[in-house]
Design an enzyme around this catalytic site. Structure first.
Site, PDB file in Angstrom:
ATOM      1  CD  GLU A   1      -2.640  -1.382   2.491  1.00  0.00           C
ATOM      2  OE1 GLU A   1      -3.358  -0.453   2.867  1.00  0.00           O
ATOM      3  OE2 GLU A   1      -2.506  -2.436   3.139  1.00  0.00           O
TER       4      GLU A   1
ATOM      5  CB  SER B   1      -5.619  -0.929   0.684  1.00  0.00           C
ATOM      6  OG  SER B   1      -5.543   0.296   1.353  1.00  0.00           O
TER       7      SER B   1
ATOM      8  CE1 TYR C   1      -6.872   3.914  -1.685  1.00  0.00           C
ATOM      9  CE2 TYR C   1      -6.598   1.582  -2.156  1.00  0.00           C
ATOM     10  CZ  TYR C   1      -6.699   2.618  -1.253  1.00  0.00           C
ATOM     11  OH  TYR C   1      -6.639   2.363   0.086  1.00  0.00           O
TER      12      TYR C   1
ATOM     13  NE  ARG D   1     -13.268   2.784   6.039  1.00  0.00           N
ATOM     14  CZ  ARG D   1     -12.182   2.311   5.436  1.00  0.00           C
ATOM     15  NH1 ARG D   1     -11.137   3.082   5.245  1.00  0.00           N
ATOM     16  NH2 ARG D   1     -12.141   1.058   5.045  1.00  0.00           N
TER      17      ARG D   1
ATOM     18  CG  ASP E   1     -14.985  -0.918   6.249  1.00  0.00           C
ATOM     19  OD1 ASP E   1     -15.210   0.287   6.429  1.00  0.00           O
ATOM     20  OD2 ASP E   1     -13.910  -1.358   5.799  1.00  0.00           O
TER      21      ASP E   1
ATOM     22  CD  GLU F   1     -11.368  -4.775   6.708  1.00  0.00           C
ATOM     23  OE1 GLU F   1     -10.270  -5.145   7.173  1.00  0.00           O
ATOM     24  OE2 GLU F   1     -11.577  -4.682   5.477  1.00  0.00           O
TER      25      GLU F   1
ATOM     26  CG  ASN G   1      -8.372   0.868   7.922  1.00  0.00           C
ATOM     27  OD1 ASN G   1      -7.418   1.341   8.521  1.00  0.00           O
ATOM     28  ND2 ASN G   1      -8.366   0.625   6.625  1.00  0.00           N
TER      29      ASN G   1
ATOM     30  N   GLY H   1      -7.282   5.384   4.902  1.00  0.00           N
ATOM     31  CA  GLY H   1      -6.682   6.215   3.877  1.00  0.00           C
ATOM     32  C   GLY H   1      -7.134   7.658   3.982  1.00  0.00           C
TER      33      GLY H   1
END
Length: 306
Positions: free
Chosen positions: A16, A147, A211, A250, A252, A265, A267, A271
């Site tokens: 990443e 990611s 991305y 964050r 999800d 999950e 994070n 990002g």
């Protein structure tokens, strides 16, 4: 108040790296409006030499292996640095998807059924997995990557068997695929912010769609029933606390057709690029990118002053 500089760590040695460099550039630009900022491109799995814990507050945006798994955090702690985000123990826990699910399981949050294996020892056949997860669709992903790196969607045991060479190394998590709307909830200081719905225009929310600008549509705040919206926020805050996260994260989820929330999950080092989700979540609270970056930094400044 003690004088300090902000050191933004980015780049790193993981898959990443490019995403991290973009995050670093965005954060450095945002913080330079208020603080003295220096950006360091980390090119090896080591603490950069030109840093001083008596002078520097560290804002790390190192994603993936070494940056997000607790390794860099442990080096910073041992050297006495104040830094942003979760500590080394929480970072290591949340980087491991299996450990994360085990941590949130006691809180009654719905989790997809799963199966784990170590590819360096033995890759199971699809039939063996089907006995546990059923014949339906599966999601296969590394236990400790982010990611969407190494993410596979499998539609049958035979399909899995055709991909077995891809799983010959590392630890893997196979989950039953829960169909529904994918959402993410940003957390700041342990409090849930706005919810973002993620809608790839084609295919799935993989690395390319994540991305590549324009490949995915985002709706924020997500148009969900108010009860589901609030429950997602509550579950996110519960997961944040259960995993002993710090400062920001964050979470999800998938919302199925019945409105049930399935946790995916959390994070700890999301990002912070132009297409990233945490800034979108913060914007639902009326917070622009510069304000978000500052709020992410403030707890580390407080720890530095102490």
């Amino acid at each position: 108040m003690k004088d300090f500089n902000v050191v933004v760590l980015c780049g790193g040695v993981s898959a990443e790296r490019e995403v991290s460099l973009r995050s670093g550039a965005a954060v450095s630009e945002a913080l330079s409006k208020r603080f003295s900022v220096r950006t360091i491109d980390v090119t090896e799995a080591a603490l950069p030499r030109d840093m001083d814990p008596k002078r520097d507050v560290v804002f790390s945006v190192l994603h993936g292996t070494f940056g997000e798994d607790g390794s860099m955090q442990k080096l910073l702690e041992d050297a006495g640095f104040a830094y942003t985000g979760s500590d080394s123990d929480s970072s290591a826990l949340c980087m491991n998807k299996v450990a994360t699910k085990q941590s949130v399981n006691p809180y009654g949050i719905l989790l997809a059924r799963d199966f784990t294996f170590d590819g360096s020892i033995e890759v199971p056949d699809g039939g063996s997995i089907a006995k546990i997860l059923g014949q339906g669709e599966w999601v296969v992903k590394p236990v400790d990557q982010g990611s969407s790196v190494g993410l596979f969607f499998v539609d049958s045991p035979d399909h899995f068997d055709g991909l077995r060479l891809s799983f010959k190394s590392g630890k893997w998590l196979v989950e039953e695929r829960v169909r529904g709307r994918e959402i993410t909830v940003g957390l700041l200081h342990g409090r849930a912010m706005g919810i973002v719905e993620i809608c790839p225009k084609t295919g799935t929310y993989d690395y390319k769609n994540k991305y590549t600008a324009g490949n995915t549509e985002y709706f924020y705040p997500a148009k969900l029933p108010s009860a589901v919206y609030r429950k997602a926020q509550v579950f996110s805050e519960m997961a944040f606390a259960a995993c002993r996260c710090r400062d920001y994260a964050r979470a999800d989820f998938i919302v199925d057709a019945a409105g049930k929330l399935c946790f995916l999950e959390i994070n700890t080092l999301p990002g912070l690029t132009a297409t990233s989700l945490l800034p979108k979540s913060a914007s639902c609270e009326g917070m622009d990118f510069a304000a978000l970056a500052t709020q992410m930094l403030l707890p580390a400044i407080y720890r530095f002053q102490k």
